[in-house]
Design an enzyme around this catalytic site. Structure first.
Site, short mmCIF file in Angstrom:
data_model
loop_
_atom_site.label_atom_id
_atom_site.label_comp_id
_atom_site.label_asym_id
_atom_site.label_seq_id
_atom_site.Cartn_x
_atom_site.Cartn_y
_atom_site.Cartn_z
N SER A 1 12.15 -11.48 55.54
CA SER A 1 11.48 -12.76 55.35
C SER A 1 10.09 -12.63 54.76
O SER A 1 9.71 -13.36 53.86
CB SER A 1 11.37 -13.51 56.69
OG SER A 1 10.66 -12.73 57.63
N CYS A 2 9.31 -11.67 55.25
CA CYS A 2 7.92 -11.62 54.80
C CYS A 2 7.60 -10.42 53.94
O CYS A 2 6.50 -10.31 53.42
CB CYS A 2 6.97 -11.62 56.01
SG CYS A 2 7.00 -10.09 56.97
N GLY A 3 8.53 -9.51 53.79
CA GLY A 3 8.23 -8.34 52.97
C GLY A 3 7.37 -7.35 53.72
O GLY A 3 7.58 -7.08 54.90
#
Length: 282
Positions: A114-116
């Site tokens: 989702s956020c890397g």
């Protein structure tokens, strides 16, 4: 090896009617990336193109720049206590003379779908210096009409999305709008790494005459990956983050957001958008 999709039983409720049925979901599994035998990063990804993903990740980290920097990539046998191979651990072996990053607790990275990137000690640690400054590349200009046609081409090529609805995609196009490559993954940053890693393996870096299109938003990390691969134009169908815009302005990257229908916002690098040529044809 892991599958791109998996089947799960679901309870389906439609207009008050209740039924059970199998549903196709995108697979998500961890991938540990080791560098010359030492753990470096763990990412949650959709299995497939794992070697390209690892190579692309190391391009964005400034470790690899060409196919000659890479000796080989292998799955690690004996990755579990019973000695079996899960195909969830890869070891990237670099060529002699390639400078390695420091292996510290602050340096080790965990990335999520989702956020890397979620684990470096500071923002300075992710501002890796590119080997191919975008501002130094030969001029590249694209029309708004060419850009607005790219999302439809991306969507038409998303094979797994059609079955699951749960994947992000990244695609490379030529400056004339020809689709060069597309990758899908549960994380859009992984999809970009797979594209860049394949380009490294094929000896195609830097990607100085290409356009990168990503589904969803454009984060700082995606802008950094584009810059590190020498890609001069990054377009997203959704919004960029403030840091992505700052990085684009700092490096000369052309950053386009909200690329939908005939509309778009150009946040940086507007000199590559051929507005006059477009107006003349209109």
């Amino acid at each position: 090896m892991g599958r791109v999709t998996e089947r799960r039983k679901v309870l389906r409720i439609r207009d008050g009617a209740v039924s059970t049925r199998p549903d196709t979901l995108v697979a998500e599994e961890p991938l540990e990336i080791r560098l010359d035998g030492r753990p470096l990063a763990i990412t949650m990804r959709t299995p497939g193109d794992d070697f390209a993903l690892a190579a692309g990740f190391l391009v964005s980290e400034g470790v690899l720049a060409s196919a000659s920097d890479l000796q080989n990539i292998v799955y690690c046998a004996g990755a579990t206590a019973d000695g079996s191979n899960t195909y969830n651990v890869v070891d990237v072996k670099t060529a002699p003379g390639v400078a390695l990053p420091e292996f510290t607790l602050e340096r080790n990275v965990y990335t999520s779908s989702s956020c890397g990137l979620c684990g470096k000690a500071s923002l300075d640690a992710v501002r890796t210096t590119t080997r191919w400054p975008i501002a130094d590349t030969p001029p590249l200009r694209v029309t708004p009409e060419l850009l607005t046609g790219l999302p439809e081409r991306l969507r038409a090529a998303q094979r797994v999305f059609d079955r699951t609805g749960g994947l992000h995609a990244a695609a490379l196009f030529t400056e004339d709008g020809e689709l060069l490559d597309i990758k899908e993954d549960v994380g859009r940053h992984n999809a970009v790494d797979k594209l860049v890693g394949r380009a490294l393996q094929n000896g195609d870096l830097p990607l100085s005459r290409t356009l990168l299109l990503v589904s969803g938003r454009a984060s700082f990390e995606l802008a950094q990956k584009a810059v590190m691969a020498g890609i001069p134009v990054l377009a997203a169908v959704s919004a960029p983050s403030s840091l992505a815009v700052d990085l684009a302005a700092e490096t000369g990257l052309t950053l386009v957001g909200f690329l939908r229908g005939s509309s778009m916002n150009v946040y940086a690098g507007e000199d590559r958008i051929a507005l006059r040529e477009s107006a003349d044809r209109g």
